[in-house]
Structures are given as C-alpha cells and as structure tokens.
Design an enzyme around this catalytic site. Structure first.
Site, PDB file in Angstrom:
ATOM      1  NE  ARG A 143      30.659 -49.080  89.169  1.00  0.00           N
ATOM      2  CZ  ARG A 143      30.267 -49.933  88.034  1.00  0.00           C
ATOM      3  NH1 ARG A 143      29.184 -49.739  87.809  1.00  0.00           N
ATOM      4  NH2 ARG A 143      31.294 -50.238  87.376  1.00  0.00           N
ATOM      5  CE  LYS A 151      33.411 -54.269  85.805  1.00  0.00           C
ATOM      6  NZ  LYS A 151      32.211 -54.385  84.689  1.00  0.00           N
ATOM      7  CE1 TYR A 181      25.335 -55.383  86.556  1.00  0.00           C
ATOM      8  CE2 TYR A 181      26.659 -53.934  87.845  1.00  0.00           C
ATOM      9  CZ  TYR A 181      25.573 -54.359  87.198  1.00  0.00           C
ATOM     10  OH  TYR A 181      24.554 -53.495  87.248  1.00  0.00           O
ATOM     11  CG  HIS A 207      29.967 -58.480  82.233  1.00  0.00           C
ATOM     12  ND1 HIS A 207      28.738 -58.388  81.750  1.00  0.00           N
ATOM     13  CD2 HIS A 207      29.888 -57.523  83.154  1.00  0.00           C
ATOM     14  CE1 HIS A 207      28.005 -57.494  82.102  1.00  0.00           C
ATOM     15  NE2 HIS A 207      28.695 -56.716  83.163  1.00  0.00           N
ATOM     16  CD  GLU A 242      26.682 -60.590  84.447  1.00  0.00           C
ATOM     17  OE1 GLU A 242      27.418 -61.463  84.295  1.00  0.00           O
ATOM     18  OE2 GLU A 242      26.894 -59.784  85.490  1.00  0.00           O
ATOM     19  CG  ASP A 276      30.399 -54.859  80.180  1.00  0.00           C
ATOM     20  OD1 ASP A 276      29.856 -55.038  79.174  1.00  0.00           O
ATOM     21  OD2 ASP A 276      29.806 -54.218  81.240  1.00  0.00           O
TER      22      ASP A 276
END
Length: 378
Positions: free
Chosen positions: A15, A75, A94, A96, A118, A270
C-alpha cells in the site's frame, strides 16, 4: 506545509499513504507534496501519475523524511526508519502502539508527533480511519481461511461451502464489529454455517435482523466459546479495543479441544491478538501450526490487495490530512475532537491511555501538549 510520502518498507506491504488524487487535493490547498520514487507501484500508481498530480519525486526514503514536516504513511515506522524521524515531525499513519513496546519507546525518544489512524474517533465511537481496513481484513479473513483449510496447506481438507449432500464448514466469528460483520457476511455468502459472537445484546439483535439464515448469533462468554470451538473448522478473531491490547478469548489450553486442521485467523494480531497463541506473521510466511491447529496471523492483511486497500484508506484519511496540513496539527486537533483522539505520543510524552496502560508509562494530558509553543524572545 511540506508533506512527505515514503515508500512502505515493511515486509510485503504494497500500500501507499497517498494516491495521485490525494496529491492533487493537497496541492490545490497550496501544500508541497514529496513522494518517494516507486512508492505507489505496489498499489498500481506510476511515478508519472504523481508528477502529473503535482508531486515532487525524491529518490530515497531518507530524502522524504529529511524534507517533510508531515509524513503520511500506512504502517508504523519500522526500525530502519526510527533514526530518520525528526523531533516535532508529524507522523500520520497506523501505529498500534499497544502491541509494540519497542516502537512506543522509539517514538518517545525521537520526540515525534504520532497521530494514529486507529484511534481517530467520532462522537458515535466509530473509528473512521480504521473502518476501511477493517472492512478489507474482515472480507479477506474467510477467503484466507478457506484457502488454508485445504489439505496441502495443512488444513482439515474441507470446502467452506460444502456441496449438495455434504455439510458446509462451520465458521466461528468472535466479535460483531466491522471486521466480524464483514467476515460473517462473506463466510455466509460462500455457503458456510456461521456462528457470530459478541458481548453486546443490542449488537446481536441488529446482526440477527440483517444476517442471512445461515448465520446464528450467540452471546460471547468463555463457556459458549469453549463449546463452539469443538465444532468449528475456521475461527476468525475479530475483537478490538481501540488503542489497547486485544483480550485473549482463545487461550493456549483451548487448542486441545479443536479438531486437527482447524484454521485460526486472528485479525486482531496487530493489537496483540485475541488468540493467545498467535504472533504476527507476514504474507511471505503467513502461517504456523501449534497442536495441529493452523494459525494465520498476518498483521497487514489488506496489504495483499493494495489497489483496493489504498483507495479505500485514502478516501477516509485525505479529509483529515487536509485539515492537518491547512491548520497545523495543534490547531486541527483543538478544533476537531476526532483528530485529537488520534494523538498517541507527542514530543516525548504518551497522551493516549491505552498506550500508557499497555507499557506502564506515565500519561500526559492532551491539553498540555496542545498548548501553543512559546514564541522565542529575539
């Protein structure tokens, strides 16, 4: 603002953080966008398309980080990127954090401004930047599970939808949120017999009304889970607590009650995973086996369908990126409570409770980091 879009370097992550259309929109607002060469190729976007949209192409990831005030990614940064991040640099991606202590401490040390997709949250408690990838991962989960149920891949050798005269597979979905709902819909559409569990009776009532007849709703508790896993062929873990570690609904000792060749797909991996024996895997090496149970725990499932995923993600993130670029992160977060909840780590301080709790760190107030920086005295 100077905006940078680096190429994703996490294993098999295809991505990209911004499409050419996104570049054009940010350019329309007067911002300069730097895109690393070949950053969009995995998603099907050529460098020429970015240039036509007004992006300036840079040859290396180092150039992008060194130039930009705001980094737009997909990411979380990985170890090779830590040293590239500048103090006060805004990272919109993101993260996490609750699943990686190393990443948390790295971002604290770099004194970056980490705004996590997120945990951006609407007043309705919906997570607008997580929903698109949850939809993709939820729809992929039965697809991947069906594949690994095949005998050559160490599964039970059962066809998800069965055939006339032969019962279909039994799919257990833990969690009735976005991921679980999408997983149940796809599994049911493939002809499986689906059990969908959640702890909210109101949510179960809603799902019972909209789901097809081959989906049964069951209240989620340990007893019901232990009973359901005995007959399940495919189990999808779809439990999320925003910004915090997922609870372990399936523990190590439960594996002995499963049939050999059962497949576990933990979409929550994740965030630490809701299946105790799961650990993050990659598209390159997606599964492992414990007690004859196949574990599929790829932490970036949507990365396997990057064209769909990139378009879906940027449809959601771009309006927020425009606000951050137009107003700066402090003003944007002061004016927009959705964005404010996305702040996790700011200038060396943790400002999101789920992250602080996960690693036993002190929690600073969001209000304290949103105060304007003092103007230097001449």
């Amino acid at each position: 603002m100077l905006i940078g879009v680096p190429k994703e370097i996490k294993n098999n992550e295809n991505r990209v953080g911004l499409t050419p259309a996104g570049v054009a929109e940010l350019r329309k607002h007067g911002h300069t966008v730097y895109v690393q060469a070949t950053a969009g190729l995995g998603s099907g976007f050529q460098d020429a398309e970015y240039q036509q949209a007004g992006a300036e192409m840079l040859p290396t990831i180092e150039d992008v980080y060194a130039t930009a005030d705001m980094i737009i990614k997909v990411k979380e940064p990985i170890q090779q990127e830590y040293s590239l991040i500048k103090e006060g640099q805004l990272l919109f991606t993101y993260f996490h954090f609750a699943s990686s202590e190393e990443l948390t401490h790295a971002m604290l040390e770099r004194k970056a401004v980490c705004l996590a997709y997120e945990t951006v949250e609407l007043p309705s408690r919906a997570l607008p930047l997580l929903i698109p990838m949850s939809e993709v991962a939820g729809r992929m989960a039965p697809q991947e599970g069906a594949k690994y149920l095949e005998k050559p891949l160490k599964g039970r050798g059962i066809l998800l939808g069965g055939v006339p005269g032969v019962k279909p597979a039994h799919v257990l979905v833990l969690g009735g949120g976005i991921v679980g709902t999408q997983a149940a819909k796809i599994a049911a559409g493939l002809g499986a017999q689906v059990t969908l569990m959640d702890i909210s009776l109101n949510r179960l009532r809603e799902l019972d009304d909209i789901m097809p007849k081959n989906v049964s709703t069951v209240y989620s508790n340990e007893y019901n889970i232990r009973e359901a896993i005995k007959t399940a062929d495919l189990i999808v873990g779809a439990v999320l607590i925003p910004g915090a570690k997922a609870p372990h609904l399936i523990t190590r000792d439960m594996l002995k009650d499963m049939k050999p060749g059962t497949v576990l797909v933990d979409v929550a991996v994740d965030q630490g995973g809701c299946i105790e024996t799961c650990r993050p895997t990659t598209h390159e090496d997606p599964t492992f086996i414990i007690d004859d149970v196949v574990h599929y725990c790829v932490a970036n499932m949507p990365g396997a369908v990057p064209y769909t995923s990139t378009l879906a993600l940027t449809n959601a993130t771009l309006p927020y990126a425009v606000k951050l670029a137009n107003q700066g992160w402090r003003v944007a977060c002061l004016l927009n409570e959705d964005l404010q909840k996305g702040l996790n780590v700011v200038n060396g301080e943790v400002v999101y409770k789920g992250v602080a709790d996960a690693w036993g760190l002190s929690l600073a107030s969001v209000e304290s980091v949103l105060k304007p920086m003092p103007t230097p005295v001449a």
